[in-house]
Design an enzyme around this catalytic site. Sequence first.
Site, PDB file in Angstrom:
ATOM      1  N   ASP A   1      -0.143  -0.850  -4.590  1.00 46.97           N
ATOM      2  CA  ASP A   1      -1.620  -0.497  -4.690  1.00 46.97           C
ATOM      3  C   ASP A   1      -1.164   1.048  -5.682  1.00 46.97           C
ATOM      4  O   ASP A   1      -1.900   1.253  -6.946  1.00 46.97           O
ATOM      5  CB  ASP A   1      -2.728  -0.477  -4.523  1.00 46.97           C
ATOM      6  N   ASN A   2      -0.499   1.541  -5.507  1.00 46.57           N
ATOM      7  CA  ASN A   2       0.016   2.987  -6.053  1.00 46.57           C
ATOM      8  C   ASN A   2       1.476   3.808  -5.311  1.00 46.57           C
ATOM      9  O   ASN A   2       2.386   2.349  -4.733  1.00 46.57           O
ATOM     10  CB  ASN A   2      -0.657   3.567  -5.712  1.00 46.57           C
TER      11      ASN A   2
ATOM     12  N   LYS B   1      -6.257  -5.187   4.316  1.00 46.19           N
ATOM     13  CA  LYS B   1      -6.639  -4.369   4.034  1.00 46.19           C
ATOM     14  C   LYS B   1      -8.021  -4.867   2.868  1.00 46.19           C
ATOM     15  O   LYS B   1      -7.401  -4.694   1.768  1.00 46.19           O
ATOM     16  CB  LYS B   1      -6.328  -2.968   3.598  1.00 46.19           C
TER      17      LYS B   1
ATOM     18  N   CYS C   1      -5.537   4.092  -3.669  1.00 44.86           N
ATOM     19  CA  CYS C   1      -5.911   2.534  -3.139  1.00 44.86           C
ATOM     20  C   CYS C   1      -7.162   2.377  -3.456  1.00 44.86           C
ATOM     21  O   CYS C   1      -6.573   0.982  -4.461  1.00 44.86           O
ATOM     22  CB  CYS C   1      -6.428   2.987  -1.961  1.00 44.86           C
TER      23      CYS C   1
ATOM     24  N   HIS D   1       1.226   2.457   3.754  1.00 45.02           N
ATOM     25  CA  HIS D   1       0.096   3.584   4.037  1.00 45.02           C
ATOM     26  C   HIS D   1       0.711   3.850   5.775  1.00 45.02           C
ATOM     27  O   HIS D   1       0.943   3.005   6.470  1.00 45.02           O
ATOM     28  CB  HIS D   1      -1.280   2.909   3.792  1.00 45.02           C
TER      29      HIS D   1
ATOM     30  N   ASP E   1       0.851  -1.263   0.097  1.00 49.10           N
ATOM     31  CA  ASP E   1       0.061  -0.119   0.640  1.00 49.10           C
ATOM     32  C   ASP E   1       0.888   1.001  -0.485  1.00 49.10           C
ATOM     33  O   ASP E   1       1.907   1.332   0.618  1.00 49.10           O
ATOM     34  CB  ASP E   1      -0.460  -0.591   1.142  1.00 49.10           C
ATOM     35  N   ASP E   2       0.838   1.911  -1.294  1.00 51.58           N
ATOM     36  CA  ASP E   2       1.834   3.447  -0.914  1.00 51.58           C
ATOM     37  C   ASP E   2       3.208   3.382  -1.156  1.00 51.58           C
ATOM     38  O   ASP E   2       3.886   3.584  -1.007  1.00 51.58           O
ATOM     39  CB  ASP E   2       1.541   4.145   0.032  1.00 51.58           C
TER      40      ASP E   2
ATOM     41  N   HIS F   1     -10.955  -1.940   1.633  1.00 50.08           N
ATOM     42  CA  HIS F   1     -11.566  -0.732   1.058  1.00 50.08           C
ATOM     43  C   HIS F   1     -12.190  -0.615  -0.652  1.00 50.08           C
ATOM     44  O   HIS F   1     -11.910  -0.379  -0.932  1.00 50.08           O
ATOM     45  CB  HIS F   1      -9.392   0.533   1.065  1.00 50.08           C
TER      46      HIS F   1
ATOM     47  N   ARG G   1      -6.826  -1.596  -6.346  1.00 48.64           N
ATOM     48  CA  ARG G   1      -7.730  -2.502  -5.556  1.00 48.64           C
ATOM     49  C   ARG G   1      -9.032  -3.653  -6.437  1.00 48.64           C
ATOM     50  O   ARG G   1      -8.961  -4.386  -7.038  1.00 48.64           O
ATOM     51  CB  ARG G   1      -7.744  -2.012  -4.061  1.00 48.64           C
TER      52      ARG G   1
ATOM     53  N   LYS H   1       1.128   9.506  -5.630  1.00 50.65           N
ATOM     54  CA  LYS H   1       0.026   9.064  -5.373  1.00 50.65           C
ATOM     55  C   LYS H   1      -0.889   9.973  -5.684  1.00 50.65           C
ATOM     56  O   LYS H   1      -1.040  11.506  -5.029  1.00 50.65           O
ATOM     57  CB  LYS H   1      -0.303   8.220  -3.945  1.00 50.65           C
TER      58      LYS H   1
END
Length: 457
Positions: free
Chosen positions: A341-342, A140, A82, A235, A44-45, A142, A86, A403
């Site tokens: 994700d990014n 996660k 995010c 994240h 994540d991130d 989301h 996903r 991001k």
Amino acid sequence: MTMNAAPPEFGGKIGRTREDSTPWWPARREARAGAPNIVIVYMDDMGWSDPGCYGSEIETPHIDALAARGVRLTHYTTHPICSPARAALLTGCNAHGVGTGWLANNHPGYPGYSGEIPLEAATLPETLRAAGYETIMVGKWHNTPMADSVPSGMKHNWPAQRGFDTFYGFMDGETHHFFPSRLMLNNQLIPIDEYPRDYYAGDDWMAQGIRFVKELRESHPTKPFFLYVANNAMHAPLQSKPSDMAKYKGRYDEGWNALRAARHRRQIEMGLIPAGTALPPSDPRAPAWDDTDPQDRPLYARHMEAYAAMLDNADQNVGRLVAFFATIGELDNTIILFSSDNGGTDAGGAHGMINNNRRYSGLPTRPMAQERTRLDELGGPQSISLYPTAWGEVSNTPFPSFKTYTGGGGRRVSFIASWPARLTQRGAVRRQFMHVIDVMPTLLDLAGVKRQESSHG
């Protein structure tokens, strides 16, 4: 969709008595013989350059080993935030086409932005489950609107309703790494009053993922599985275990300009980017390290120490997972994908924040003199921190932007694929273009599973 198909017609015979009748049982869904297990470890991130095998100084030996026995992609792209990334990963569709043009938290009342993946868009776990796979998710989610993420909400877009046989994790976009809120098991809130003193979310996700695979193997020795490890690292809040953070003490004292340049040099040496590739100028919001107040530099460095320790911990858990597959003799026929994700974020601002939640509450940032007094707390359970913008730029080396933006830094992330039984060119670097929507159809092809019909593209 297959999950809503009518039950099969009875194939036996019904007579006046049981003796006159012939029983019949529908065939169980069975995956094809030799079908590979599929694992996605999703960060994540995390920026393109953060794993060691993409040029970083962060110690990621287990992630690097995945790359050494598999392939690295250099032109993989994703959606730069995010929920859309996903949703695209799990459907093989562009995010706007499956209602997720922005964060699932928001529902502004316009098509493409509901935060709900339409039920007619078959997900990867739905499709694999229909083909005889066990489907497991930890971490996660989301991908459900906030209004439906509470017990009174509609649950049609919860993980267990979108194809996962087992879900252990949290519904929202971020949570505390030492004391996560509202942990779920399938559709039920887990009653937790207190966490163990050594609890850390990333360890928990992997331990539970391994546990669920063990339980599967206890009852079925050959059923293939799809395991989705959806980490909330890297994240915010940037929180790390003390033992991991101690390893990085002093490693970022040179500052972000020097670390970014060093990553860039290593990327050229590793053949990830062409020789002569220029490093883009820094974002105007990222001050030169030499122009910062020397009193603030220990705080800035500690932000990145916490970040590096988080990725180090995630790497350790990748190692645990790989070792487990090797122990049960299933590593060779397991496809493992590792990506994000990014890319890295700019949301921390010029100085970063020890309490990043202040901005969500509309509160002003604290004076740096006050932030400096909390240096020793940074990265621990009493901080809710996010690094300065300049460290996000280091994370995204060699690309500009961050991001949420469509520039390279937000949508270009590292991507590693390992499948020892089939990927024979070990350690190869692939430069072909690939987008996040290509992951699902590629995996289905490799698994020999037909894609279910969907009206979204």
